[in-house]
Write a protein that holds these residues in place. Structure first.
Motif, PDB file in Angstrom:
ATOM      1  N   PRO A   1      36.639   4.153  -2.074  1.00 35.06           N
ATOM      2  CA  PRO A   1      36.724   2.700  -2.293  1.00 35.06           C
ATOM      3  C   PRO A   1      36.121   2.240  -3.612  1.00 35.06           C
ATOM      4  O   PRO A   1      36.595   1.263  -4.210  1.00 35.06           O
ATOM      5  CB  PRO A   1      35.955   2.129  -1.096  1.00 35.06           C
ATOM      6  N   ALA A   2      35.094   2.924  -4.100  1.00 32.99           N
ATOM      7  CA  ALA A   2      34.492   2.549  -5.378  1.00 32.99           C
ATOM      8  C   ALA A   2      35.483   2.744  -6.520  1.00 32.99           C
ATOM      9  O   ALA A   2      35.546   1.930  -7.454  1.00 32.99           O
ATOM     10  CB  ALA A   2      33.228   3.368  -5.624  1.00 32.99           C
ATOM     11  N   THR A   3      36.257   3.815  -6.467  1.00 37.26           N
ATOM     12  CA  THR A   3      37.258   4.053  -7.504  1.00 37.26           C
ATOM     13  C   THR A   3      38.323   2.961  -7.509  1.00 37.26           C
ATOM     14  O   THR A   3      38.711   2.448  -8.571  1.00 37.26           O
ATOM     15  CB  THR A   3      37.914   5.430  -7.285  1.00 37.26           C
ATOM     16  N   LEU A   4      38.802   2.583  -6.335  1.00 35.85           N
ATOM     17  CA  LEU A   4      39.791   1.509  -6.242  1.00 35.85           C
ATOM     18  C   LEU A   4      39.213   0.198  -6.761  1.00 35.85           C
ATOM     19  O   LEU A   4      39.871  -0.536  -7.521  1.00 35.85           O
ATOM     20  CB  LEU A   4      40.244   1.356  -4.792  1.00 35.85           C
ATOM     21  N   LEU A   5      37.983  -0.113  -6.389  1.00 34.80           N
ATOM     22  CA  LEU A   5      37.353  -1.357  -6.841  1.00 34.80           C
ATOM     23  C   LEU A   5      37.092  -1.336  -8.345  1.00 34.80           C
ATOM     24  O   LEU A   5      37.055  -2.388  -8.983  1.00 34.80           O
ATOM     25  CB  LEU A   5      36.053  -1.594  -6.080  1.00 34.80           C
ATOM     26  N   GLY A   6      36.912  -0.153  -8.910  1.00 37.16           N
ATOM     27  CA  GLY A   6      36.753  -0.059 -10.352  1.00 37.16           C
ATOM     28  C   GLY A   6      37.984  -0.557 -11.088  1.00 37.16           C
ATOM     29  O   GLY A   6      37.884  -1.265 -12.104  1.00 37.16           O
TER      30      GLY A   6
ATOM     31  N   ILE B   1      34.360   6.084 -12.017  1.00 36.61           N
ATOM     32  CA  ILE B   1      33.898   7.472 -12.108  1.00 36.61           C
ATOM     33  C   ILE B   1      32.965   7.825 -10.965  1.00 36.61           C
ATOM     34  O   ILE B   1      33.059   8.901 -10.372  1.00 36.61           O
ATOM     35  CB  ILE B   1      33.220   7.713 -13.470  1.00 36.61           C
ATOM     36  N   TRP B   2      32.047   6.894 -10.613  1.00 29.65           N
ATOM     37  CA  TRP B   2      31.113   7.273  -9.554  1.00 29.65           C
ATOM     38  C   TRP B   2      31.838   7.439  -8.217  1.00 29.65           C
ATOM     39  O   TRP B   2      31.436   8.269  -7.390  1.00 29.65           O
ATOM     40  CB  TRP B   2      29.927   6.318  -9.484  1.00 29.65           C
ATOM     41  N   GLY B   3      32.892   6.678  -7.974  1.00 31.46           N
ATOM     42  CA  GLY B   3      33.646   6.861  -6.735  1.00 31.46           C
ATOM     43  C   GLY B   3      34.256   8.249  -6.636  1.00 31.46           C
ATOM     44  O   GLY B   3      34.221   8.881  -5.569  1.00 31.46           O
ATOM     45  N   LEU B   4      34.777   8.744  -7.759  1.00 31.37           N
ATOM     46  CA  LEU B   4      35.355  10.093  -7.767  1.00 31.37           C
ATOM     47  C   LEU B   4      34.288  11.153  -7.529  1.00 31.37           C
ATOM     48  O   LEU B   4      34.501  12.111  -6.771  1.00 31.37           O
ATOM     49  CB  LEU B   4      36.056  10.347  -9.101  1.00 31.37           C
ATOM     50  N   VAL B   5      33.128  10.985  -8.168  1.00 22.98           N
ATOM     51  CA  VAL B   5      32.058  11.971  -8.007  1.00 22.98           C
ATOM     52  C   VAL B   5      31.511  11.950  -6.584  1.00 22.98           C
ATOM     53  O   VAL B   5      31.245  13.004  -5.984  1.00 22.98           O
ATOM     54  CB  VAL B   5      30.929  11.714  -9.025  1.00 22.98           C
ATOM     55  N   SER B   6      31.348  10.762  -6.027  1.00 24.74           N
ATOM     56  CA  SER B   6      30.849  10.652  -4.657  1.00 24.74           C
ATOM     57  C   SER B   6      31.796  11.342  -3.678  1.00 24.74           C
ATOM     58  O   SER B   6      31.355  12.074  -2.783  1.00 24.74           O
ATOM     59  CB  SER B   6      30.669   9.183  -4.277  1.00 24.74           C
TER      60      SER B   6
END
Length: 448
Positions: free
Chosen positions: A194-199, A98-103
């Motif tokens: 990248p945070a979303t993918l790593l999630g 979620i934070w990757g999408l928001v970022s």
């Protein structure tokens, strides 16, 4: 790869096992933290051009950079308690996705108001990541290794600076107006997704506990169980599962929370404004700026590992923590007094970053040494929550003072004074004075 030295292990099998666990978990968790800290770095570089494109002035930038931590603090303790109930694999994966999408969605920021709103939502999305991982490490490593394990995770901060600062600088220089987007918009997009993918990867890679890890053999699990039993005999307080109330009833943890506040205040004040500080020293090119900003981060990574390893070997926490905090305060003040000299100023800022990150690593490991069970989860979240209020105060204070007086260095001196106060509290804490011989349960602990 040997993450831990052979000193202090009871057998070669134990040495091999914990290095095996470290090799499986720590590089991946380190990668997650590097990506998470890009949220702190990208905003500092985006500020270089957002002022013109979105009308984000110094005060608005300081407020927006800091408001992230208000949301983060509100949801941090509940997040850590939920993680303990539902498991780290799902909860950490959820946070990252979620934070990757928001970022990435910050690409649509077009005014101070949208800047504030997006940063606040980002704080909600990311809440609980750092204290959740620190608590998760307690499942895998005994107390004599937690300082080093935490340090190998926390060096994600300086490594994010070493890698992320030049990367952000390169994006700011080369991605302007590509596909009709400003360079700062590309910056948020390329550092958020990248945070979303790593999630997604996290959900399939992590295990909730050693008992559920298929990559550990039955002998490995038996050895870890025997090690836990030996630790309980050596430190009887860890045999109890302390309730959540124990964390909130502990005066020591509240004082540690203030110490953490002073450290985090300096950390984010320096992280969010370092590109501007370097720019004021005459480095205007964004990529060159990023390379110079990376220098304190590289030095801090080395220092953090060395000090944490020595602290674990000796079992001493108080003087290691106090010395690191004092070094950070001296560095910030020296950078102010010698601001006319670029070389002395950068050396002082490097000293400050080394002290800040080293002290942050040590203080983060203390709740897991003083408490156990739900209280450890709540205690880690508590000191991180209060500490992260410094993430709001520091950037806002620097922005307000810079816009009001034109002198950024005044705020750095205030941050240094706050660090010195934190060092005095650390020296006074009786639990830290006793921790080397036989750590005691913190006064006010309630055993569930």
């Amino acid at each position: 790869m040997a993450f831990f030295s052979a000193t202090g292990f009871r057998s070669d099998r134990e040495y091999t096992l914990y290095n095996k666990i470290a090799a499986r978990l720590l590089p991946f968790l380190l990668l997650l933290y590097i990506v998470s800290f890009l949220d702190r770095i990208n905003i500092s570089f985006a500020r270089l051009s957002m002022a013109t494109d979105a009308g984000i002035g110094d005060v608005a930038y300081g407020l927006g950079a800091g408001i992230f931590f208000i949301a983060y603090c509100l949801f941090e303790i509940p997040s850590n308690l939920i993680l303990r109930r539902v498991g780290a694999r799902f909860w950490i994966a959820r946070i990252m996705f979620i934070w990757g999408l928001v970022s990435a969605a910050m690409v649509w920021v077009h005014s101070p108001l949208t800047f504030y709103v997006t940063r606040f939502i980002l704080g909600i999305a990311e809440a609980g990541f750092y204290p959740g991982v620190v608590f998760y490490l307690n499942y895998w490593f005994p107390r004599r290794l937690r300082g080093q394990a935490t340090a190998l995770f926390v060096i994600g901060i300086p490594l994010a600076g070493a890698v992320g600062a030049p990367l952000c600088g390169w994006i700011m220089v080369h991605m302007s107006e590509v596909a009709g987007l400003h360079s700062w918009q590309w910056l948020f997009l390329l550092t958020g997704l990248p945070a979303t993918l790593l999630g997604v990867i996290t959900y399939f890679y992590l295990d909730d506990s050693p008992d559920k890890a298929r990559w550990l053999t039955a002998d490995d699990k038996a050895l870890m169980a025997a090690d836990r039993q030996a630790e309980m005999r050596e430190h009887p307080e860890v045999a109890h599962s302390h309730s959540t109330r124990a964390a909130f009833a502990s005066g020591t943890l509240w004082l540690l929370a203030f110490v953490t506040f002073s450290i985090v205040d300096a950390l984010y004040a320096l992280s969010f404004w370092l590109p501007q500080i370097v720019n004021s020293l005459g480095v205007s090119n964004a990529f060159d700026n990023g390379l110079i900003v990376a220098i304190p981060s590289v030095l801090a990574a080395v220092c953090t590992i060395c000090v944490a390893r020595h602290s674990d070997r000796s079992g001493e926490r108080r003087w290691h923590l106090t010395g690191a905090i004092i070094a950070a305060g001296v560095g910030l003040c020296a950078a102010t007094f010698f601001s006319h000299s670029a070389w002395i100023s950068m050396a002082s800022l490097s000293l400050a970053m080394m002290g800040i990150l080293t002290s942050f690593t040590i203080v983060s490991s203390l709740p897991g040494l003083l408490l156990s069970g739900a209280a450890a989860a709540a205690g880690i979240a508590l000191i991180t929550t209060i500490g992260n209020l410094g993430g709001y105060v520091g950037p806002f204070l620097l922005g307000w003072i810079k816009q009001s007086t034109g002198h950024l260095e005044y705020a750095l001196v205030l941050c240094g004074m706050l660090l010195f106060a934190g060092a005095l509290i650390t020296l006074w804490l009786p639990e830290l004075r006793r921790e080397r011989e036989a750590p005691n349960v913190v006064p006010g602990d309630v055993v569930a």
